[in-house]
Design a protein around this motif. Structure first.
Motif, PDB file in Angstrom:
ATOM      1  N   VAL B 242       0.861  -1.179   0.000  1.00 33.11           N
ATOM      2  CA  VAL B 242       0.000   0.000   0.000  1.00 33.11           C
ATOM      3  C   VAL B 242       0.898   1.229   0.000  1.00 33.11           C
ATOM      4  O   VAL B 242       1.917   1.277   0.692  1.00 33.11           O
ATOM      5  CB  VAL B 242      -0.921   0.003   1.241  1.00 33.11           C
ATOM      6  CG1 VAL B 242      -1.708   1.302   1.340  1.00 33.11           C
ATOM      7  CG2 VAL B 242      -1.852  -1.195   1.207  1.00 33.11           C
ATOM      8  N   PRO B 279      -5.438  -6.019   7.227  1.00 35.97           N
ATOM      9  CA  PRO B 279      -6.159  -4.836   6.725  1.00 35.97           C
ATOM     10  C   PRO B 279      -6.810  -4.030   7.853  1.00 35.97           C
ATOM     11  O   PRO B 279      -6.879  -2.803   7.774  1.00 35.97           O
ATOM     12  CB  PRO B 279      -7.235  -5.439   5.814  1.00 35.97           C
ATOM     13  CG  PRO B 279      -6.730  -6.794   5.451  1.00 35.97           C
ATOM     14  CD  PRO B 279      -5.895  -7.262   6.599  1.00 35.97           C
ATOM     15  N   ARG B 283      -6.773   0.060   8.457  1.00 37.38           N
ATOM     16  CA  ARG B 283      -8.013   0.816   8.565  1.00 37.38           C
ATOM     17  C   ARG B 283      -8.009   1.640   9.853  1.00 37.38           C
ATOM     18  O   ARG B 283      -8.331   2.823   9.863  1.00 37.38           O
ATOM     19  CB  ARG B 283      -9.208  -0.147   8.555  1.00 37.38           C
ATOM     20  CG  ARG B 283     -10.557   0.564   8.469  1.00 37.38           C
ATOM     21  CD  ARG B 283     -11.724  -0.397   8.686  1.00 37.38           C
ATOM     22  NE  ARG B 283     -11.586  -1.610   7.882  1.00 37.38           N
ATOM     23  CZ  ARG B 283     -11.735  -2.837   8.375  1.00 37.38           C
ATOM     24  NH1 ARG B 283     -12.044  -3.025   9.641  1.00 37.38           N
ATOM     25  NH2 ARG B 283     -11.581  -3.878   7.595  1.00 37.38           N
ATOM     26  N   VAL B 301      -8.482   0.497  -0.758  1.00 34.62           N
ATOM     27  CA  VAL B 301      -8.200   0.679   0.660  1.00 34.62           C
ATOM     28  C   VAL B 301      -8.871   1.958   1.158  1.00 34.62           C
ATOM     29  O   VAL B 301      -9.500   1.978   2.219  1.00 34.62           O
ATOM     30  CB  VAL B 301      -6.666   0.732   0.895  1.00 34.62           C
ATOM     31  CG1 VAL B 301      -6.356   1.113   2.337  1.00 34.62           C
ATOM     32  CG2 VAL B 301      -6.043  -0.607   0.540  1.00 34.62           C
ATOM     33  N   ASP B 304     -12.603   1.462   1.523  1.00 38.48           N
ATOM     34  CA  ASP B 304     -12.895   0.667   2.717  1.00 38.48           C
ATOM     35  C   ASP B 304     -12.890   1.543   3.974  1.00 38.48           C
ATOM     36  O   ASP B 304     -13.791   1.481   4.809  1.00 38.48           O
ATOM     37  CB  ASP B 304     -11.847  -0.445   2.816  1.00 38.48           C
ATOM     38  CG  ASP B 304     -11.895  -1.174   4.145  1.00 38.48           C
ATOM     39  OD1 ASP B 304     -12.973  -1.715   4.459  1.00 38.48           O
ATOM     40  OD2 ASP B 304     -10.878  -1.187   4.862  1.00 38.48           O
TER      41      ASP B 304
END
Lengths: 377, 335
Positions: B242, B279, B283, B301, B304
């Motif tokens: 990421v 994940p 977050r 991402v 989300d």
């Protein structure tokens, strides 16, 4: 400089030099050292000898074995050297096996190369006076450690010891601004995953802290050693954090069932709920949520209400925002607002992003509201 | 890596001092005492044997009892006056004392009284011997975790007992597991229990402040080969990569999170790439620092996180009120 078997190993030459200078009746001149101490005959020229001898003196000083210069009675370049054993002797210390074990652990504590080297040398010196090998059973299973401090650490520690000002290039996180700073360093601190130096910023004439990982390039000394005094009552930790003034309060949180166990584990008990007081009250008496407020009642429905003490609003707001809809703040209102601010910012992440800031401005909002960083240098 | 000459010199001098105080020490014990191999001890003795005062005649040299050494016992017969122990340099004293102080503050609560006393006495003796205040360096380690949990971990480690723990993961999932404790890693920001997890049948790292309860079982911990691969969070190359473009105030992310790369952007912001195994962890982070995030790749991402944030705002119902200005607040530097 490759290994040459017929040459004497540097450690052996250094040892011969120490033994010679400790045992000499008065002093030894450079010529005497060159001609009589084993290892120096390897020097192929006057220059090579000079370099070798100067380097060896530096090495010994670094180890805490200073070579003293003794002027002779004759002409000015009649200089001799000796080592004064009294001056470098360790005060008597009797360490048990368990204590030596603790000291071995203290060496492992540093992940920083420079600090670990210093600590390992200290341990070797102390082993010489220890009676038994280090016992490790006392410290079995423990591994305290501190991350590397980086290249700025050594020069800054030396400057603190010498009380000598330093200058360095620094990137301020608040603004991203990179510029030269001048500091009279007082202390080095490791806190919460970072190394900091605290001292007097001479440009601002005020105490400031700087994070070592944001120092760019070399740290250079300026001015004379002993140029300032370190305030006796310095509270370096307070300089580091301007959040120390917040008092402890209690957050009243509504949690989804089975969620946020880490918050639940820190909860304190309130009084027993009753008809008029459905969430109970806590002995801290801080800003109870108004149970008659229908908006609060609606939010708290089907959730567990817990009370969690906190000192730093921004830290708790970060943590709560991270739980997303699993945690709702009933009180205090300022904590709720702080959490909602974070959530609203995150809610825009899939939309158009703010333009990259330019010197002409444009994204002022990005730097706003960062009060917790204001005291950092 | 070859040993530095200065480090070897210190040990050579230390050995003479030590052997002067202890007549006839087996080679193995000298090796253990100085934390080196027996082969190294023999090499060191060979070196000491040929050093001494200028002239280097037999009576000038440091000398050992050769017959005794043949029996594997080191007996010093001539020290050439090198028996004084060396004083600690200022930096050396600072390095040891600062470490001991931090350890006493952070680790002692998990130790029984006898072990905590050894830590204190080592610190007191060292401070007395060096006369060094060591105030220049001040390290505070994380003292997190409930006191009863910390005490249980200490007891289990000291007695090599199995533990039953209730643990909540970064993804906020709570479970019970039985673990054999291996090591307690105490760092500046958090402390961790490295343990063999019987549920996972593998090594696991547990953050101590997320251990909700710990019970020492009446079962000895079984020894497991420690691969050590979980001692630090080493991201796997299989984890999703990421990329985040962030504003300067959240610089701590580049400094404290294990990132693959950091790149400074022209306006003071920066770009980090990181491998994300969990994940929920990412977050959690992005929900905190959303105001300082300029770009996220992959966009999934960001979607989300934004969806989670909207759901959270919705949970406040009427309490959320009007939309305030986005972009205020946000994490700066966790302390």
């Amino acid at each position: 400089m490759g290994p040459m078997p017929e040459q004497i190993h540097p450690a052996e030459r250094l040892l011969n030099l120490v033994i010679a200078l400790v045992n000499t009746a008065g002093r030894m001149t450079k010529e005497q050292i060159r001609s009589s101490v084993a290892g120096y005959a390897d020097a192929t020229s006057d220059d090579a000898f000079e370099r070798m001898f100067e380097r060896d003196k530096d090495s010994l000083r670094e180890l805490g074995i200073p070579v003293l210069t003794v002027a002779g009675g004759g002409h000015s370049d009649d200089i001799g050297y000796r080592i004064d054993q009294e001056a470098y002797a360790l005060r008597p210390v009797d360490l048990t096996a368990g204590e030596l074990g603790v000291l071995s652990l203290a060496v492992q504590f540093w992940q920083d190369k420079a600090l670990r080297t210093d600590a390992a040398r200290a341990l070797t010196k102390l082993r010489a006076v220890g009676s038994e090998p280090a016992g490790t059973d006392l410290v079995a299973g423990l591994a305290p450690r501190v991350r590397p401090a980086g290249d700025a650490f050594g020069p800054l520690l030396d400057a603190v010891q010498a009380r000598q000002a330093v200058t360095f290039t620094y990137r301020a996180a608040n603004t991203g601004e990179v510029r030269e700073r001048t500091l009279e360093p007082w202390r080095l601190l490791a806190r919460g995953g970072g190394w900091y130096v605290v001292g007097r910023d001479t440009d601002r004439d005020a105490p400031r802290s700087f994070r070592l990982s944001r120092v760019q390039g070399r740290v250079r000394t300026v001015g004379e050693p002993g140029a300032y005094l370190i305030p006796a009552d310095v509270d370096a930790a307070a300089v580091l954090s301007d959040r120390g003034t917040e008092s402890t309060r209690v957050a009243v949180l509504a949690l989804r069932p089975e969620r946020a166990s880490a918050l639940r584990a820190r909860a304190v008990a309130g009084t027993e709920p009753s008809g008029t007081d459905p969430w109970g009250t806590d002995p801290w008496g801080t800003e109870e949520p108004d149970a008659s407020d229908p908006r609060l009642a609606a939010v708290a429905a089907d959730r567990d209400v817990v009370r969690v003490p906190f000192t730093h609003r921004s830290e708790l707001a970060d943590e709560i925002a991270g739980y997303a809809d699993a945690v709702v703040v009933l009180a205090p209102a300022d904590l709720r607002d702080a959490v909602l601010r974070r959530l609203r910012a995150a809610a825009t992440l899939d939309g158009p992003r703010p333009a990259v800031a330019t010197p002409a401005g444009g994204t002022e909002a990005l730097a706003a509201g960062t009060s917790t960083g204001a005291g950092r240098g | 890596m070859a040993e530095r000459a200065t480090d070897r010199l210190l040990r050579l001098l230390g050995m003479v001092t030590y052997l002067d105080r202890h007549a006839g020490v087996p080679v193995e014990q000298v090796a253990e005492h100085f934390g080196v191999s027996t082969r190294q001890v023999v090499q060191d003795i060979d070196t000491l044997w040929v050093t001494g005062t200028p002239g280097y005649w037999p009576h000038d040299l440091i000398d050992f009892d050769a017959a005794s050494l043949d029996q594997g016992v080191v007996r010093l017969v001539e020290s050439r006056g090198m028996t004084r122990p060396l004083r600690l340099g200022t930096r050396e004293a600072v390095a040891l004392i600062a470490a001991l102080r931090a350890m006493r503050a952070a680790v002692a609560p998990g130790l029984d009284r006898a072990r905590a006393a050894v830590l204190s006495s080592a610190l007191d003796k060292l401070t007395a011997a060096t006369g060094e205040a060591a105030a220049a360096v001040d390290v505070r380690l994380a003292v997190d975790g409930a006191p009863d949990v910390v005490a249980a971990l200490g007891e289990a480690l000291a007695g090599a007992r199995r533990l039953r723990i209730r643990y909540v993961t970064a993804a906020d999932v709570t479970s019970e597991r039985e673990v054999d404790p291996i090591r307690l890693l105490t760092e500046e920001d958090h402390s961790y229990l490295l343990a063999w997890c019987h549920r996972a049948a593998d090594e696991r790292l547990f953050r101590v402040d997320r251990i909700l309860a710990a019970e020492v079982l009446d079962v000895p911990a079984t020894a497991h080969p420690v691969a050590g691969h979980t001692e630090t969070f080493t991201p796997s190359p299989d984890d999703e990569l990421v990329t985040l473009d962030l504003a300067s105030p959240v610089r701590w992310i580049a400094e404290q999170v294990p990132v693959e790369s950091v790149e400074d952007l022209p306006d003071g912001g920066f770009r980090v790439s990181l491998r994300v195994a969990e994940p929920a962890w990412l977050r959690h982070l992005l929900l905190q620092v959303g105001a300082h995030v300029r770009d996220v790749h992959p966009p999934r991402v960001a979607a989300d996180v934004a969806a989670a944030a909207r759901a959270a705002i919705a949970a406040y119902g009427d309490l959320a009120g009007e939309d305030g200005p986005a972009g205020e607040g946000g994490a700066v530097a966790p302390g």
